[in-house]
Design a protein around this motif. Structure first.
Motif: not given
Length: 374
Positions: A34-46, A74-77, A79-86
């Motif tokens: 219920p509290n999961a988050v998806v985010s987009i981060q720059s790899s240059e400066n996070s 990035k997904t945060q669910d 304590e579980h964090t997963t990252e995918y690059y693009f």
């Protein structure tokens, strides 16, 4: 009239150069808490460019002025964090984000060839590592439900599978580099993997397989410098000279070295270094009469603070500093600007062990080399 047409044409060019078209993400999200988050981060400066609560449905969001470059979904669910690059740029990204299938790359349709390369990278990764992923998942589940009686055994098993996963990751990058030698994504992936210190020869082999243009790029040259820096600290290499003096003005000389020597790169103002000192003092008492020496190399700038901590923490082994802080050649040459950092050397200054040597393993590594075991 011609002047007006010229102005209109110029404005049109300027507007097209500043195309406000956004990056749009259309994702089917499912199986998240219920509290999961998806985010987009720059790899240059996070920098977080966008963050959204996951709705478990058809979900759309956009970045109005995307900054072109490598990025992380990035997904945060819990304590579980997963990252995918693009590769982030204007255009449409579509796919499926499944909380129960984190090993499958979520993006299916992308607007640029760089992101298409990542789709292929994750396809390679899955085909090469699926069995490993399954085994690691089982090992981590067994660790989660372990009892007091078997938790150490289960932790060791999980650690072995994690290390196999790390080795597999590097093999995935190597296969990708072979298929896409012109892609700068390999440089990005090696940087994100972050094991140039411990996988130096493999890093150099992968780097040399890339096209010359990629190697000569700004980021390529930076990575090569890091690889070569790590290479000079590999086991069997001669350690760089230690610059600076002891608090009483004596310069470093190889004559202070014994059969096995623990070089400790540290800073007096670091809480972690201070905690390490408590362990190291006891360890030094164990080994100081067994042809073992400890060598402290401080990256401090303030001599009074450095000397005060040496006295307060009762550090009785030789201590050196040039008092140049992060600008010290010691910081660059010995630990690639890491503090705290440990490595072992023999009486000739030949590096014995430095690959991810943590305080937990210092005792066993000293004992191993003292006994002459390889």
């Amino acid at each position: 009239m011609k002047k007006h047409l010229y102005i209109i044409a110029l404005l049109s060019c300027l507007l097209s150069a500043c195309d406000p078209k956004p990056a749009v993400f259309n994702l089917q999200t499912k199986n998240f808490g219920p509290n999961a988050v998806v985010s987009i981060q720059s790899s240059e400066n996070s920098e977080t460019l966008k963050a959204e609560n996951i709705t478990n449905g058809n979900q759309s969001f956009k970045i109005n002025i995307p900054k072109e470059g490598y990025a992380i979904l990035k997904t945060q669910d819990g304590e579980h964090t997963t990252e995918y690059y693009f590769y982030l740029d204007k255009g449409n990204y579509t796919g499926v984000l499944d909380g129960k299938d984190i090993n499958t790359y979520p993006l299916k349709n992308v607007p640029n060839k760089e992101s298409e390369e990542f789709i292929d990278f994750y396809r390679l990764k899955n085909s090469m590592s699926k069995t490993l992923f399954d085994s690691l998942a089982i090992a981590e589940h067994e660790l989660d439900v372990a009892t007091k009686e078997n938790i150490v055994e289960k932790a060791q098993i999980a650690d072995r599978w994690r290390e196999k996963k790390n080795q597999s990751e590097l093999e995935n990058i190597e296969a990708f580099a072979k298929k896409y030698p012109k892609s700068t994504a390999t440089i990005f992936l090696l940087n994100r993997f972050g094991r140039a210190d411990s996988e130096t020869r493999k890093y150099l082999s992968i780097f040399k397989s890339l096209d010359e243009e990629v190697q000569e790029s700004k980021k390529g040259k930076k990575l090569l410098a890091e690889i070569m820096q790590a290479n000079q600290m590999m086991a069997g290499s001669k350690m760089p000279n230690i610059e600076g003096e002891t608090p009483d003005g004596k310069e470093f000389d190889l004559s202070v070295l014994k059969k096995v020597n623990l070089v400790i790169c540290w800073v007096a103002y670091s809480g972690k270094s201070r905690k390490n000192n408590q362990v190291l003092v006891d360890l030094y008492e164990k080994y100081k009469n067994k042809d073992v020496e400890f060598i402290g190399v401080s990256f401090d700038k303030n001599k009074d603070s450095w000397e005060k901590i040496i006295k307060a923490d009762k550090l009785t082994w030789p201590q050196y500093s040039d008092l140049l802080g992060a600008k010290s050649p010691n910081a660059k040459n010995l630990s690639n600007f890491n503090a705290t950092y440990f490595f072992l050397a023999d009486k000739n200054g030949t590096v014995l062990s430095n690959n991810d040597l943590s305080l937990d393993f210092v005792d066993s590594e000293i004992s191993k080399h003292l006994a002459g075991r390889e």
